[in-house]
Write a protein that holds these residues in place. Structure first.
Motif, short mmCIF file in Angstrom:
data_model
loop_
_atom_site.label_atom_id
_atom_site.label_comp_id
_atom_site.label_asym_id
_atom_site.label_seq_id
_atom_site.Cartn_x
_atom_site.Cartn_y
_atom_site.Cartn_z
N ASP A 80 26.66 -33.88 1.37
CA ASP A 80 25.37 -33.12 1.02
C ASP A 80 25.10 -32.96 -0.19
O ASP A 80 23.92 -32.12 -0.47
N THR A 81 25.64 -33.31 -1.51
CA THR A 81 25.13 -32.98 -2.73
C THR A 81 24.95 -34.36 -3.38
O THR A 81 25.08 -35.42 -3.06
N LEU A 82 23.68 -34.26 -4.13
CA LEU A 82 23.25 -35.26 -5.15
C LEU A 82 24.31 -35.79 -6.18
O LEU A 82 24.60 -34.73 -6.98
N VAL A 83 25.00 -36.70 -6.50
CA VAL A 83 25.72 -37.11 -7.41
C VAL A 83 25.13 -37.51 -8.54
O VAL A 83 24.31 -38.49 -8.57
N GLY A 84 25.11 -36.54 -9.64
CA GLY A 84 24.42 -36.88 -10.76
C GLY A 84 24.57 -35.83 -11.98
O GLY A 84 25.19 -34.96 -11.65
N GLY A 85 24.01 -36.18 -12.95
CA GLY A 85 23.98 -35.12 -14.15
C GLY A 85 25.30 -34.97 -14.64
O GLY A 85 25.92 -33.88 -15.21
N LEU A 86 26.01 -36.25 -14.49
CA LEU A 86 27.72 -36.20 -14.78
C LEU A 86 27.91 -36.34 -16.32
O LEU A 86 27.77 -37.19 -17.03
N MET A 100 34.96 -34.99 -12.73
CA MET A 100 33.64 -35.28 -13.32
C MET A 100 32.67 -33.98 -13.11
O MET A 100 32.60 -33.36 -11.99
N ILE A 101 32.29 -33.43 -14.06
CA ILE A 101 31.37 -31.95 -14.04
C ILE A 101 29.98 -32.52 -14.06
O ILE A 101 29.30 -33.47 -14.81
N SER A 102 29.10 -31.75 -13.18
CA SER A 102 27.65 -32.10 -13.12
C SER A 102 27.06 -30.99 -13.95
O SER A 102 27.30 -29.78 -13.70
N ASP A 103 25.99 -31.31 -14.62
CA ASP A 103 25.15 -30.32 -15.38
C ASP A 103 24.05 -29.90 -14.71
O ASP A 103 22.94 -29.29 -15.15
#
Length: 417
Positions: A80-86, A100-103
């Motif tokens: 349920d999270t959007l994978v992006g901003g890595l 991997m960290i998301s901003d």
């Protein structure tokens, strides 16, 4: 600076000063407790093969040979999270685990990092799989708020997370956040255990903190959205380093298409003491933007080779007349050995100093990829079967439909002796 992002917040002024690596014991205890409990996520099994390498080993960088590329779709969801901003990536050779960290500033989902599985060898890059997601927690145990939540409650800090690293000694996680001048948040460096719980923090240099004259005519400290982009441990874990993306106000103008600039690197010991700062020469922007359009260049990440040499990732974005952006990505080898310690310099504009040395290792634009996006992360990977190190880069798609999340893998040949 990330094009296509709405600026949001980051970090609270007056951070808790560091009880830091000393608090690693707490991280270890939490991790040991975690190991004793059943996990919800798929577990990483460390390979008995030597291909994973060892933390603390010394490396050598000669030629980078491109292995391949993988991408994650912009609509990728995990739990349920959007994978992006890595914007950052790191690898732990002891557990064969990628993070991997998301901003994401908690706008789509709370501030978080992902675990993943990258499958590549010397021949090709076969797949990327996200296997876990973990929320970062503030010191009080709550999730980081987004800007709207903070505006309503005035509690906590809005994070803009950029760099993530495993501690080679404790296996805990360290991460940086950029701050937000509009919300009076300074950048921060924090430590978390593998569950994302807060453990400790490091102080940032006084020169980085925001201030300005009473009439607003003279600003000091970080520029908004171009601050703590890079971090890395020395291989033995004895030192921790950070890199600013661009110049502090007092250090001069940021890079233009006609001239370069200086960004500061910072060296900490394990107690959190600031041992040194060095000046890194950021290139001029490699192309001119269209009339009235935007362009920038800065440091997007750093990666230690040893305790004085680093790979520095420079990333430029240049907007054409039609509004489209082109990215220019270069990897440099940097050496602080002969550089001046500028820790006590109030300004770099009127001071004499020797910057770190730098030499180009690879211009990624020469690879002629179908698309070269906003590359912001760099990490060592497992050893390849030919005995070489591997290197992985990751791009931040800014949750923007015109951008992509791409992973680029490289074979690192050692330098000739």
């Amino acid at each position: 600076m990330k094009f296509g992002k709405i600026l949001s917040a980051s970090v609270v002024a007056g951070l808790l000063a560091a009880a830091p690596f000393a608090a690693a014991t707490a991280a270890d205890q939490a991790d040991n407790k975690e190991k004793a409990q059943p996990h919800q996520e798929r577990q990483w099994q460390a390979s008995k093969s030597s291909r994973h390498g060892k933390s603390g080993e010394q490396r050598s960088v000669g030629q980078l040979t491109f292995i391949g590329e993988q991408r994650i779709p912009n609509d990728e969801k995990f739990k349920d999270t959007l994978v992006g901003g890595l914007s950052g990536i790191d690898y732990d050779p002891k557990t064969d685990r990628w993070v991997m960290i998301s901003d994401d500033r908690s706008d789509n989902n709370p501030a978080r990092f992902y675990t993943g599985e990258l499958n590549y060898d010397t021949k090709d890059f076969y797949s990327v799989h996200i296997t876990g997601v973990t929320e970062f927690k503030q010191p009080d145990g709550t999730a980081y708020p987004n800007k709207k939540q903070y505006t309503e409650t005035k509690t906590g800090v809005v994070s803009d997370l950029e760099s993530i690293r495993f501690d080679p000694k404790t296996r805990s996680i360290w991460y940086t956040s950029e701050g937000d001048r509009s919300l009076a948040f300074d950048p921060f460096v924090r430590q978390a255990n593998k569950k994302g719980d807060y453990v400790s923090s490091f102080p940032i240099p006084e020169a980085f903190k925001m201030s300005e004259s009473s009439d607003g005519s003279m600003k000091k400290g970080f520029r908004n959205n171009i601050t703590l982009e890079g971090s890395s441990f020395s291989p033995d874990g004895k030192y921790y380093f950070t890199a600013m993306e661009a110049s502090l106000y007092q250090d001069g103008d940021i890079s233009t298409a006609d001239s370069g600039s200086y960004a500061r690197m910072t060296k900490y010991d394990r107690s959190g003491a600031i041992l040194a700062e060095y000046a890194y020469r950021v290139d001029a922007i490699p192309a001119k933007p269209g009339e009235g359009k935007n362009a920038d260049n800065g440091v997007s990440e750093m990666l230690a080779i040893n305790d004085h040499q680093f790979l520095m990732l420079e990333r430029a974005g240049v907007q054409a007349s039609d509004g489209q952006y082109a990215n220019y990505i270069r990897i440099y080898e940097v050496d602080t050995d002969q550089a001046t310690n500028v820790k006590d310099f109030d300004s770099l504009k009127s001071s004499e100093f020797t910057p770190v040395s730098k030499k180009l290792v690879l211009d990624l634009n020469t690879l002629h990829l179908p698309k070269l996006d906003n590359v912001e992360g760099i990490s060592w990977g497992p050893k390849l079967k030919n005995g070489h190190d591997s290197l992985v880069l990751i791009s931040d798609n800014n949750f923007n439909s015109s951008q992509v999340t791409q992973f680029l893998a490289f074979d690192v040949s050692p330098a000739a002796k």
